[in-house]
Design a protein around this motif. Structure first.
Motif, PDB file in Angstrom:
ATOM      1  N   PRO A 194      38.753  38.992  29.213  1.00 41.99           N
ATOM      2  CA  PRO A 194      38.789  40.446  29.030  1.00 41.99           C
ATOM      3  C   PRO A 194      39.446  41.127  30.228  1.00 41.99           C
ATOM      4  O   PRO A 194      39.435  40.602  31.350  1.00 41.99           O
ATOM      5  CB  PRO A 194      37.303  40.822  28.930  1.00 41.99           C
ATOM      6  CG  PRO A 194      36.617  39.573  28.499  1.00 41.99           C
ATOM      7  CD  PRO A 194      37.395  38.447  29.113  1.00 41.99           C
ATOM      8  N   LEU A 195      40.006  42.309  29.996  1.00 46.00           N
ATOM      9  CA  LEU A 195      40.753  43.017  31.025  1.00 46.00           C
ATOM     10  C   LEU A 195      39.928  43.200  32.294  1.00 46.00           C
ATOM     11  O   LEU A 195      40.422  42.980  33.406  1.00 46.00           O
ATOM     12  CB  LEU A 195      41.201  44.383  30.496  1.00 46.00           C
ATOM     13  CG  LEU A 195      41.922  45.287  31.509  1.00 46.00           C
ATOM     14  CD1 LEU A 195      43.184  44.621  32.026  1.00 46.00           C
ATOM     15  CD2 LEU A 195      42.233  46.640  30.875  1.00 46.00           C
ATOM     16  N   LEU A 196      38.671  43.591  32.146  1.00 46.51           N
ATOM     17  CA  LEU A 196      37.835  43.830  33.319  1.00 46.51           C
ATOM     18  C   LEU A 196      37.683  42.567  34.146  1.00 46.51           C
ATOM     19  O   LEU A 196      37.732  42.599  35.381  1.00 46.51           O
ATOM     20  CB  LEU A 196      36.464  44.371  32.898  1.00 46.51           C
ATOM     21  CG  LEU A 196      35.532  44.799  34.044  1.00 46.51           C
ATOM     22  CD1 LEU A 196      36.176  45.929  34.857  1.00 46.51           C
ATOM     23  CD2 LEU A 196      34.179  45.240  33.493  1.00 46.51           C
ATOM     24  N   VAL A 197      37.504  41.438  33.476  1.00 43.29           N
ATOM     25  CA  VAL A 197      37.382  40.150  34.171  1.00 43.29           C
ATOM     26  C   VAL A 197      38.674  39.834  34.908  1.00 43.29           C
ATOM     27  O   VAL A 197      38.661  39.396  36.068  1.00 43.29           O
ATOM     28  CB  VAL A 197      37.024  39.030  33.175  1.00 43.29           C
ATOM     29  CG1 VAL A 197      37.087  37.664  33.858  1.00 43.29           C
ATOM     30  CG2 VAL A 197      35.645  39.271  32.584  1.00 43.29           C
ATOM     31  N   ARG A 198      39.807  40.047  34.255  1.00 45.58           N
ATOM     32  CA  ARG A 198      41.105  39.762  34.888  1.00 45.58           C
ATOM     33  C   ARG A 198      41.318  40.602  36.143  1.00 45.58           C
ATOM     34  O   ARG A 198      41.926  40.142  37.110  1.00 45.58           O
ATOM     35  CB  ARG A 198      42.252  40.023  33.898  1.00 45.58           C
ATOM     36  CG  ARG A 198      42.224  39.134  32.673  1.00 45.58           C
ATOM     37  CD  ARG A 198      43.573  39.051  31.993  1.00 45.58           C
ATOM     38  NE  ARG A 198      44.125  40.338  31.611  1.00 45.58           N
ATOM     39  CZ  ARG A 198      43.914  40.939  30.450  1.00 45.58           C
ATOM     40  NH1 ARG A 198      43.128  40.363  29.543  1.00 45.58           N
ATOM     41  NH2 ARG A 198      44.496  42.087  30.168  1.00 45.58           N
ATOM     42  N   LEU A 199      40.783  41.808  36.123  1.00 44.29           N
ATOM     43  CA  LEU A 199      40.955  42.700  37.269  1.00 44.29           C
ATOM     44  C   LEU A 199      39.968  42.397  38.393  1.00 44.29           C
ATOM     45  O   LEU A 199      40.323  42.433  39.573  1.00 44.29           O
ATOM     46  CB  LEU A 199      40.793  44.154  36.824  1.00 44.29           C
ATOM     47  CG  LEU A 199      41.863  44.703  35.880  1.00 44.29           C
ATOM     48  CD1 LEU A 199      41.481  46.101  35.423  1.00 44.29           C
ATOM     49  CD2 LEU A 199      43.232  44.708  36.548  1.00 44.29           C
ATOM     50  N   VAL A 204      36.725  39.745  43.589  1.00 45.53           N
ATOM     51  CA  VAL A 204      35.397  39.263  43.962  1.00 45.53           C
ATOM     52  C   VAL A 204      35.476  37.837  44.508  1.00 45.53           C
ATOM     53  O   VAL A 204      34.847  37.507  45.520  1.00 45.53           O
ATOM     54  CB  VAL A 204      34.444  39.339  42.757  1.00 45.53           C
ATOM     55  CG1 VAL A 204      33.112  38.669  43.063  1.00 45.53           C
ATOM     56  CG2 VAL A 204      34.217  40.791  42.340  1.00 45.53           C
ATOM     57  N   GLY A 205      36.262  36.994  43.846  1.00 42.28           N
ATOM     58  CA  GLY A 205      36.380  35.607  44.277  1.00 42.28           C
ATOM     59  C   GLY A 205      36.975  35.487  45.665  1.00 42.28           C
ATOM     60  O   GLY A 205      36.473  34.739  46.519  1.00 42.28           O
ATOM     61  N   ARG A 206      38.041  36.222  45.919  1.00 47.39           N
ATOM     62  CA  ARG A 206      38.689  36.144  47.239  1.00 47.39           C
ATOM     63  C   ARG A 206      37.761  36.658  48.334  1.00 47.39           C
ATOM     64  O   ARG A 206      37.717  36.105  49.437  1.00 47.39           O
ATOM     65  CB  ARG A 206      40.003  36.912  47.217  1.00 47.39           C
ATOM     66  CG  ARG A 206      41.105  36.198  46.430  1.00 47.39           C
ATOM     67  CD  ARG A 206      42.450  36.861  46.635  1.00 47.39           C
ATOM     68  NE  ARG A 206      43.499  36.144  45.924  1.00 47.39           N
ATOM     69  CZ  ARG A 206      43.989  36.510  44.737  1.00 47.39           C
ATOM     70  NH1 ARG A 206      43.525  37.605  44.143  1.00 47.39           N
ATOM     71  NH2 ARG A 206      44.931  35.810  44.158  1.00 47.39           N
ATOM     72  N   ARG A 207      37.057  37.730  48.055  1.00 43.41           N
ATOM     73  CA  ARG A 207      36.119  38.256  49.050  1.00 43.41           C
ATOM     74  C   ARG A 207      34.992  37.267  49.323  1.00 43.41           C
ATOM     75  O   ARG A 207      34.587  37.080  50.472  1.00 43.41           O
ATOM     76  CB  ARG A 207      35.553  39.594  48.569  1.00 43.41           C
ATOM     77  CG  ARG A 207      36.545  40.745  48.653  1.00 43.41           C
ATOM     78  CD  ARG A 207      35.946  42.025  48.114  1.00 43.41           C
ATOM     79  NE  ARG A 207      36.881  43.138  48.224  1.00 43.41           N
ATOM     80  CZ  ARG A 207      36.676  44.345  47.691  1.00 43.41           C
ATOM     81  NH1 ARG A 207      35.564  44.596  47.014  1.00 43.41           N
ATOM     82  NH2 ARG A 207      37.574  45.301  47.835  1.00 43.41           N
ATOM     83  N   ALA A 208      34.500  36.642  48.254  1.00 43.25           N
ATOM     84  CA  ALA A 208      33.411  35.670  48.414  1.00 43.25           C
ATOM     85  C   ALA A 208      33.872  34.497  49.268  1.00 43.25           C
ATOM     86  O   ALA A 208      33.145  34.033  50.162  1.00 43.25           O
ATOM     87  CB  ALA A 208      32.932  35.187  47.051  1.00 43.25           C
ATOM     88  N   TYR A 209      35.092  33.999  49.015  1.00 43.49           N
ATOM     89  CA  TYR A 209      35.560  32.863  49.804  1.00 43.49           C
ATOM     90  C   TYR A 209      35.873  33.268  51.239  1.00 43.49           C
ATOM     91  O   TYR A 209      35.595  32.511  52.177  1.00 43.49           O
ATOM     92  CB  TYR A 209      36.785  32.204  49.169  1.00 43.49           C
ATOM     93  CG  TYR A 209      37.247  31.016  49.990  1.00 43.49           C
ATOM     94  CD1 TYR A 209      36.389  29.942  50.213  1.00 43.49           C
ATOM     95  CD2 TYR A 209      38.508  30.989  50.584  1.00 43.49           C
ATOM     96  CE1 TYR A 209      36.780  28.860  50.991  1.00 43.49           C
ATOM     97  CE2 TYR A 209      38.903  29.920  51.360  1.00 43.49           C
ATOM     98  CZ  TYR A 209      38.038  28.853  51.562  1.00 43.49           C
ATOM     99  OH  TYR A 209      38.410  27.780  52.337  1.00 43.49           O
ATOM    100  N   ALA A 210      36.430  34.451  51.444  1.00 42.87           N
ATOM    101  CA  ALA A 210      36.732  34.892  52.800  1.00 42.87           C
ATOM    102  C   ALA A 210      35.461  34.946  53.653  1.00 42.87           C
ATOM    103  O   ALA A 210      35.443  34.486  54.802  1.00 42.87           O
ATOM    104  CB  ALA A 210      37.418  36.256  52.780  1.00 42.87           C
TER     105      ALA A 210
END
Length: 230
Positions: A194-199, A204-210
């Motif tokens: 879904p669009l929201l997930v794509r956005l 969120v993933g990059r921030r979590a890994y950083a």
């Protein structure tokens, strides 16, 4: 039976992204362990939790291939598959044995911060086995997947990984995998979401890994180990 040639075939570029994640995190692990001062259980817990998660990612990644990829290639690939799939199986067994040794040593070190040299050496053996396997898979196996596995079947491996990954790690592992990912490949992986997930997911993933990398590696941008996709 070979797939209908009217079906879109697998786009294997996301596998290079997954491999880069494994190369990076496992290659960095021996020094992470060696740098923990004997008896520093607080730091050993941080590194140990990360190590346990990475070992789980590796196991789940290979489990998906064992269940969903090798059988299809063996069925459809004829002599081409016969020349490489048994090697893939043998390498998986060697990696699982090395991973099991790491997993045996890890809890004791994580709790006491003692025995780090032995654990680091076990991780180095795991790293060596994994590097050989990933190079062989990329040069000899992935071209066969492009010929004999459909896009829908390829997608099943990603779905398997998401099913077996603890939910608390999903955003982090997504960010870990995207860290060295081609933006175009990431876009393709998320194309049907879904669009929201794509956005939201890439942010969120990059921030979590950083944040995780800063805690574990001391930097939000650890050394990269990717092999460019063809």
């Amino acid at each position: 039976m070979n797939p209908n040639r009217n079906e879109p075939m697998a786009d294997v570029r996301d596998m290079y992204m997954a491999h880069a994640n494994l190369r990076r995190e496992i290659s960095l692990m021996p020094k992470l362990i060696q740098d923990v001062a004997p008896g520093d259980t607080k730091r050993a817990e941080v590194v140990g939790e990360h190590a346990s998660m990475v070992c789980g990612i590796l196991h789940q990644h290979h489990e998906g291939e064992d269940l969903l990829l090798w059988p299809r290639l063996s069925e459809r690939g004829g002599a081409e598959a016969e020349a490489i799939v048994p090697t893939m199986h043998a390498q998986h067994h060697a990696i699982e044995a090395a991973n099991a040794e790491v997993s045996r040593l890890l809890p004791g070190w994580r709790a006491t911060a003692r025995g780090g040299a032995e654990l680091a050496a076990a991780f180095e053996r795991l790293r060596a086995a994994l590097m050989e396997h990933l190079a062989t898979e990329e040069s000899q196996l992935l071209p066969l997947a492009e010929k004999y596995v459909t896009a829908a079947e390829w997608k099943e491996m990603g779905e398997h990984g998401r099913r077996v990954t603890p939910k608390k790690y999903l955003a982090l592992i997504t960010g870990m995998t995207m860290y060295e990912g081609d933006p175009e490949v990431i876009k393709g992986v998320l194309a049907e979401a879904p669009l929201l997930v794509r956005l939201i997911v890439p942010i969120v993933g990059r921030r979590a890994y950083a944040a995780h990398a800063k805690r574990v590696h001391g930097t939000a941008t650890p050394q990269r180990f990717s092999t460019p996709a063809r």
